[in-house]
Design an enzyme around this catalytic site. Sequence first.
Site, PDB file in Angstrom:
ATOM      1  N   ASN A   1     -10.056  -0.208   0.060  1.00 27.71           N
ATOM      2  CA  ASN A   1      -8.594  -0.123   0.098  1.00 27.71           C
ATOM      3  C   ASN A   1      -8.040  -0.670  -1.219  1.00 27.71           C
ATOM      4  OD1 ASN A   1      -5.860  -0.491   0.517  1.00 27.71           O
ATOM      5  ND2 ASN A   1      -6.074  -1.357   2.572  1.00 27.71           N
TER       6      ASN A   1
ATOM      7  N   HIS B   1      -3.099   7.042   2.965  1.00 26.97           N
ATOM      8  CA  HIS B   1      -3.539   5.781   2.364  1.00 26.97           C
ATOM      9  C   HIS B   1      -4.945   5.449   2.860  1.00 26.97           C
ATOM     10  CE1 HIS B   1      -3.977   1.713   1.237  1.00 26.97           C
ATOM     11  NE2 HIS B   1      -3.720   1.205   2.435  1.00 26.97           N
TER      12      HIS B   1
ATOM     13  N   CYS C   1       0.810  -1.223   0.000  1.00 23.06           N
ATOM     14  CA  CYS C   1       0.000   0.000   0.000  1.00 23.06           C
ATOM     15  C   CYS C   1       0.848   1.280   0.000  1.00 23.06           C
ATOM     16  CB  CYS C   1      -0.946   0.009   1.194  1.00 23.06           C
ATOM     17  SG  CYS C   1      -1.967  -1.461   1.281  1.00 23.06           S
TER      18      CYS C   1
HETATM   19  O1  UT7 Z   1      -3.648  -1.322   3.719  1.00 19.86           O
HETATM   20  C1  UT7 Z   1      -2.816  -1.329   4.825  1.00 19.86           C
HETATM   21  C2  UT7 Z   1      -3.127  -2.389   5.701  1.00 19.86           C
HETATM   22  N1  UT7 Z   1      -4.475  -2.619   6.082  1.00 19.86           N
HETATM   23  C3  UT7 Z   1      -5.060  -1.916   7.049  1.00 19.86           C
HETATM   24  O2  UT7 Z   1      -4.608  -0.870   7.412  1.00 19.86           O
HETATM   25  C4  UT7 Z   1      -6.275  -2.503   7.706  1.00 19.86           C
HETATM   26  C5  UT7 Z   1      -6.130  -2.352   9.187  1.00 19.86           C
HETATM   27  N2  UT7 Z   1      -7.159  -2.954   9.976  1.00 19.86           N
HETATM   28  C6  UT7 Z   1      -8.467  -2.643   9.953  1.00 19.86           C
HETATM   29  O3  UT7 Z   1      -8.917  -1.849   9.162  1.00 19.86           O
HETATM   30  C7  UT7 Z   1      -9.366  -3.243  11.006  1.00 19.86           C
HETATM   31  O4  UT7 Z   1      -8.566  -3.885  11.975  1.00 19.86           O
HETATM   32  C8  UT7 Z   1     -10.408  -4.254  10.445  1.00 19.86           C
HETATM   33  C9  UT7 Z   1     -11.475  -3.524   9.660  1.00 19.86           C
HETATM   34  C10 UT7 Z   1      -9.726  -5.284   9.566  1.00 19.86           C
HETATM   35  C11 UT7 Z   1     -11.110  -4.970  11.601  1.00 19.86           C
HETATM   36  O5  UT7 Z   1     -11.733  -4.032  12.443  1.00 19.86           O
HETATM   37  P1  UT7 Z   1     -11.493  -4.093  14.024  1.00 19.86           P
HETATM   38  O6  UT7 Z   1     -12.327  -3.033  14.609  1.00 19.86           O
HETATM   39  O7  UT7 Z   1     -10.019  -4.023  14.250  1.00 19.86           O
HETATM   40  O8  UT7 Z   1     -12.109  -5.482  14.386  1.00 19.86           O
HETATM   41  P2  UT7 Z   1     -11.412  -6.719  15.105  1.00 19.86           P
HETATM   42  O9  UT7 Z   1     -10.416  -7.360  14.193  1.00 19.86           O
HETATM   43  O10 UT7 Z   1     -10.964  -6.307  16.455  1.00 19.86           O
HETATM   44  O11 UT7 Z   1     -12.636  -7.701  15.267  1.00 19.86           O
HETATM   45  C12 UT7 Z   1     -13.748  -7.391  16.120  1.00 19.86           C
HETATM   46  C13 UT7 Z   1     -14.808  -8.438  15.920  1.00 19.86           C
HETATM   47  C14 UT7 Z   1     -14.287  -9.875  16.001  1.00 19.86           C
HETATM   48  O12 UT7 Z   1     -15.239 -10.651  16.650  1.00 19.86           O
HETATM   49  P3  UT7 Z   1     -15.041 -11.067  18.195  1.00 19.86           P
HETATM   50  O13 UT7 Z   1     -13.752 -11.817  18.252  1.00 19.86           O
HETATM   51  O14 UT7 Z   1     -14.990  -9.768  18.945  1.00 19.86           O
HETATM   52  O15 UT7 Z   1     -16.263 -11.885  18.489  1.00 19.86           O
HETATM   53  C15 UT7 Z   1     -14.212 -10.293  14.542  1.00 19.86           C
HETATM   54  O16 UT7 Z   1     -14.336 -11.665  14.369  1.00 19.86           O
HETATM   55  O17 UT7 Z   1     -15.411  -8.288  14.634  1.00 19.86           O
HETATM   56  C16 UT7 Z   1     -15.405  -9.570  13.964  1.00 19.86           C
HETATM   57  N3  UT7 Z   1     -15.312  -9.342  12.535  1.00 19.86           N
HETATM   58  C17 UT7 Z   1     -16.405  -9.182  11.769  1.00 19.86           C
HETATM   59  N4  UT7 Z   1     -17.718  -9.168  12.050  1.00 19.86           N
HETATM   60  C18 UT7 Z   1     -18.565  -8.963  11.031  1.00 19.86           C
HETATM   61  C19 UT7 Z   1     -14.190  -9.243  11.772  1.00 19.86           C
HETATM   62  N5  UT7 Z   1     -14.543  -9.006  10.513  1.00 19.86           N
HETATM   63  C20 UT7 Z   1     -15.888  -8.968  10.469  1.00 19.86           C
HETATM   64  C21 UT7 Z   1     -16.839  -8.759   9.451  1.00 19.86           C
HETATM   65  N6  UT7 Z   1     -18.144  -8.763   9.771  1.00 19.86           N
HETATM   66  N7  UT7 Z   1     -16.469  -8.538   8.165  1.00 19.86           N
END
Ligand code: UT7
Length: 333
Positions: free
Chosen positions: A290, A260, A117
Amino acid sequence: MNAPRARIIGTGSYLPEKRMTNDALAKLVDTTSEWISSRTGILERRIAAEGEMTSDLAAHAGQRALEAAGCDPKDLDLIICATSTPDLVFPATAAIVQRKIGAQSTKAPVFDIQAVCTGFVYALSIADQFIRSGMSQKVLVIGAETFTRILDWNDRTTCILFGDGAGAVVLEAVEGGDDRGILSTHMHADGSYVELLHVTGGISQGRPSGFDVKHDALGFVDMHGNEVFKQAVKAMGAVAEEALAANGLTVDDVDWFIPHQANKRILQATAKRVNIPESKVVMTVDHHGNTSAASVPLALDEAVRDGRIRPGHLVLLDAFGGGFTWASALIRW
Ligand code: UT7
């Protein structure tokens, strides 16, 4: 005599026609439109058509940048394409683009760079060095991706985030005059974090079953989103501050901040960390998702074409990606 400065004289971008909404994704994986929009700010993303390659997206964006610059492809003396989703293992996608835009008669050098990225800002920095050294006069820099090709459509933590697209700029060497152009670039990397954001599989790992030509060596994006999120905010904040300090400027001097486009919450958190008001942040993540190396030039082109970015404005580009890699470019438009 002062070194020449690199000025952006044209921008362009291209998005594939097919849109994929959050509702459509909710039919594929266990997610909801509401979860995606509230956690990422993404409402839709574009998906390249079957047979549509990264070089097609890149060539369209490049041609639009050349048109905006009033530049003939035959005048280019360097083409750099930033991508992690090249058409082929080799040759470089930039070579395929050179042919598609009709610039092959120049015999100008072409190469790809791969910083995920951060790729476009890395490529811009490299082009800037070529111009400052006097090696190049007119450079086409492209960020292009078909990232949806490397998504695991069963993995709800990654497949909801990414989209396809391309953005490009034409740089020209200018001498003397005002300070319009690239003021500075800063590039960084820390290879300690390879596992947190990578694509599984790879050429040098070989084919598990020897010479089974049917084996699909293409891997999938694997990301520890939460940790990447924290590191992205920290690194993009630090490299933005580094850029301003290096030029004796402050955050109040910035007219437009283009980070980004990974996640709306990352953009907001970075802007807050650097103390840039959200009204100065260009955000396209809602309709692009993204797009990796394409995200910064896509957002830049949108803000140039809709008249937000005007001559004399101070524009700060900032990116973060796998590696980890991160970089900034400070530009007097
Ligand atoms: O391009 C450069 C690199 N990429 C990035 O910069 C991306 C960086 N990361 C992010 O944007 C975020 O971390 C995500 C959008 C990927 C995830 O959001 P988050 O607020 O960090 O969520 P999390 O990973 O802490 O997950 C929270 C919960 C989990 O459930 P539990 O364990 O709390 O029960 C996940 O399993 O959300 C769940 N979850 C989802 N639920 C519904 C993860 N993905 C999804 C989904 N739909 N698509």
